[in-house]
Design an enzyme around this catalytic site. Structure first.
Site, short mmCIF file in Angstrom:
data_model
loop_
_atom_site.label_atom_id
_atom_site.label_comp_id
_atom_site.label_asym_id
_atom_site.label_seq_id
_atom_site.Cartn_x
_atom_site.Cartn_y
_atom_site.Cartn_z
N THR B 146 0.91 -1.06 -0.01
CA THR B 146 0.05 0.19 -0.02
C THR B 146 0.87 1.14 0.05
O THR B 146 1.30 1.69 -0.92
CB THR B 146 -0.81 0.13 1.25
OG1 THR B 146 -0.17 -0.09 2.32
CG2 THR B 146 -2.00 -1.07 1.04
N THR B 179 -0.65 -3.21 10.88
CA THR B 179 -1.54 -3.12 9.63
C THR B 179 -0.54 -3.94 8.68
O THR B 179 0.01 -3.46 7.93
CB THR B 179 -1.79 -1.91 9.05
OG1 THR B 179 -2.77 -1.41 9.69
CG2 THR B 179 -2.20 -2.29 7.78
N GLU B 259 6.15 4.32 7.78
CA GLU B 259 5.77 5.68 7.29
C GLU B 259 6.67 6.83 7.88
O GLU B 259 6.23 7.21 8.83
CB GLU B 259 4.38 6.33 7.27
CG GLU B 259 3.43 5.22 6.24
CD GLU B 259 2.10 5.32 6.56
OE1 GLU B 259 1.41 5.80 7.67
OE2 GLU B 259 1.13 4.62 5.78
N ASN B 378 -0.07 10.88 7.36
CA ASN B 378 -1.12 10.29 8.00
C ASN B 378 -2.19 11.48 8.19
O ASN B 378 -3.48 10.87 8.58
CB ASN B 378 -0.96 9.49 9.39
CG ASN B 378 -0.32 8.17 9.01
OD1 ASN B 378 -0.93 7.37 8.57
ND2 ASN B 378 0.97 8.20 9.29
#
Lengths: 383, 383
Positions: B146, B179, B259, B378
């Site tokens: 992703t 995740t 991230e 985010n």
């Protein structure tokens, strides 16, 4: 008005040279009586600053003549020498007031792991005690600021008495208090036991329900002193309500001034099987970094709310959860609800409501968004 | 090499149109046997995506013919229709393979709260099954990304068998998984019970000990499939070590690609009274926003480490805590230790060691720094 709104109190805030910029950094709040009942609550962190260790002992006695607060250094993780510094601070204030150090509370806030510059601090205590006056409440509130951009004060009038308060704290506002110091005063006539019970109830409903970044400080202290100068023994229910209002207003000011925040967010959980469940779920959402980032981005991301609630042990069925953001029920029965494009997140205040559909209890926790400015401030500010 | 390193497996990754940019978004990993023992572990979040609900049932049977993984949509918080979509996905793969849907696991990753585009997904399943080949492991690893910037793969060779794996996950890496989706394969001969026991042990020591942002996803899944194609029943101890190594390497790749992170931080707690204590303390430090901001700012802020440890119930005395950052013992006995200016935090890897001085147990949790880029990503990425 602040801590000197009630009769029987004098206060001062002076610049003693602890802060490099020459701003005020030492405050005293003196209780001139006739009574001196007091109570205090402290951080739940097991790593406790020297002033917390000292003031815990003082508070056990149920009486306080004065509180000394310094900014410009937390005196935490400073070992036995740091404790001696706190002791010396209390002794100096006691000497200046002609009283006993056993009734002097000390609070410190600022960087962790550094000794305080004692010559400056001790002469600051002398200056502050000498300056302490009925109109000194605002100077005291100014002197306890660290990264706070404004002084935080509040007061309420009762039937024939007053409750006043000041607070500091801009980051690290977590459940079980926060990096915050708060001094509350009243001229009502209260016993030490009343002070303790009423203070615990008021803080549990207010300061314990704000959470800026989930971090718990080594120095959190909330003090209540009662001078009895009004001569009035208050109705306890009325007093509890006023004290809670003052705490709530100060808690709101802390959240409004939290480091780097652009949103003041209230997370209300309703339909819970118990208040504990509601609190647990509200804390989980309020402490979720991804949710807080979404709020910064003005993104009504209800999936992150559900994912946070899903980490709790609160009673709920996932397919019965409803979530509203600023009044729009974007999630119904655990799935997509009303059109998320209808949510207006452009303002500073955000209200998130989570309906657990499991009972009649509710609770609210207040928090802030997680912003690039928060990260910037906390990567640059060595504490 | 990835999931097709062991014999008996075919894989593919195709672009089915779920991702707006036309990148690969559907992967299949097919076990051609001769045996098909399997096990899986899932997120502890009570809000579980439809594919997690489905795959839990499949895993209970202890056998799997294939795993279908799609990126471009998490199929979480989608209600009964979302579950039907997962069921239809499994049926389509089963049909294409001439097998039973009861042995097809499904994993999904991407945005929460949106239905998947089923026509695209179902034709993607057909394409992927048709393409599945011995050299398809890398394409499959690519298709499950992703916000991952790189595909994550690993493998290890045993005496006469191989363990392979692929993973995705760039944010939301928290204890109790993340995740993340991970598919592990081996051509060793294992029973379903062995698969389950070995997988739980390996993930508990690896994926459960990484934490990027403390958030727990609705979709986390780790699958292990054993084809038995090597004909070798492995020494269980050796196999456990190899499987743990593969998981550990993939966990390290996840942290390295988290991230917005600029630091890969390992928090090692030593001198603990028990491994549970060590883990609790390590998790508290690894999850502390202020500590993570300090690491971003390359500030060896040991006070924040102590404040985090102080929130735990681990056995320790505050004045016996020692903290090293990149080898420099900046905190000794709960107070200032060696010169903090000696700490070099300019590199990407950071090692924090906390000595509780309370026993002989130890544990390590890996995390990242909290950065302005994390907040930016985010707040902009609607999940």
């Amino acid at each position: 008005m602040s801590v000197t709104a009630p009769r029987g109190f004098r206060a001062a805030g002076v610049a003693a040279g602890l802060k490099p910029d020459g701003a005020r950094d030492v405050a005293v709040i003196v209780n001139d009586g006739p009574s001196r009942s007091a109570a205090a609550v402290f951080t739940a962190n097991r790593v406790q600053a020297a002033p917390v260790q000292w003031s815990r002992q003082v508070a056990k006695g149920g009486r306080a003549r004065a509180v000394v607060v310094n900014s410009g250094g937390a005196n935490a993780c400073t070992g036995a020498p740091g404790f001696q510094d706190t002791h010396a601070t209390a002794e100096r204030a006691a000497h200046a007031l002609g009283d006993s150090a056993a009734e002097i509370l000390v609070c410190s806030t600022g960087l962790i792991g550094e000794r305080l510059p004692m010559p400056e601090l001790l002469s600051g205590v002398d200056m502050a005690v000498a300056d302490a006056a009925r109109d000194g409440g605002l100077d005291a509130a100014d002197a306890i600021r660290t990264t706070d951009t404004v002084a935080k004060i509040a007061f309420r009038r009762g039937a024939d008495y007053t409750v006043g308060g000041m607070a500091k704290g801009a980051g690290m506002l977590a459940p079980a208090l926060a990096t915050m110091i708060c001094v509350l005063t009243t001229d009502a006539e209260l016993t030490p036991e009343q002070c303790d019970r009423l203070l615990r109830a008021a803080t549990a409903a207010t300061f314990d329900r704000i959470d800026a970044d989930g971090c718990m400080s080594t120095n959190d202290t909330v003090v209540l002193m009662a001078s009895g100068a009004s001569g009035a023994a208050p109705d306890e229910e009325e007093f509890a309500a006023l004290l809670t209002e003052v705490c709530d207003e100060l808690a709101g000011q802390l959240i409004a001034d939290a480091e780097g925040a652009t949103k003041a967010i209230s997370v209300e959980v309703v339909g819970a099987a118990s208040e504990d469940d509601a609190l647990q779920a509200a804390r989980a959402v309020a402490g979720n970094n991804l949710f807080k980032c979404a709020m910064f981005g003005e993104d009504p991301n209800w999936g992150r709310v559900l994912a946070a609630v899903g980490t709790t042990t609160a009673a709920f069925e996932p397919d019965q959860l409803n979530v509203a953001i600023n009044g729009v029920w974007v999630c119904r029965k655990g799935a997509v609800g009303d059109d998320r494009s209808k949510v207006d997140l452009s303002g500073r205040d955000v209200a998130v409501t989570v309906d657990l559909s499991a009972g009649g209890a509710a609770a609210t926790v207040r928090t802030t968004d997680l912003t690039t400015a928060y990260v910037h401030e906390n990567s640059a500010y060595s504490s």
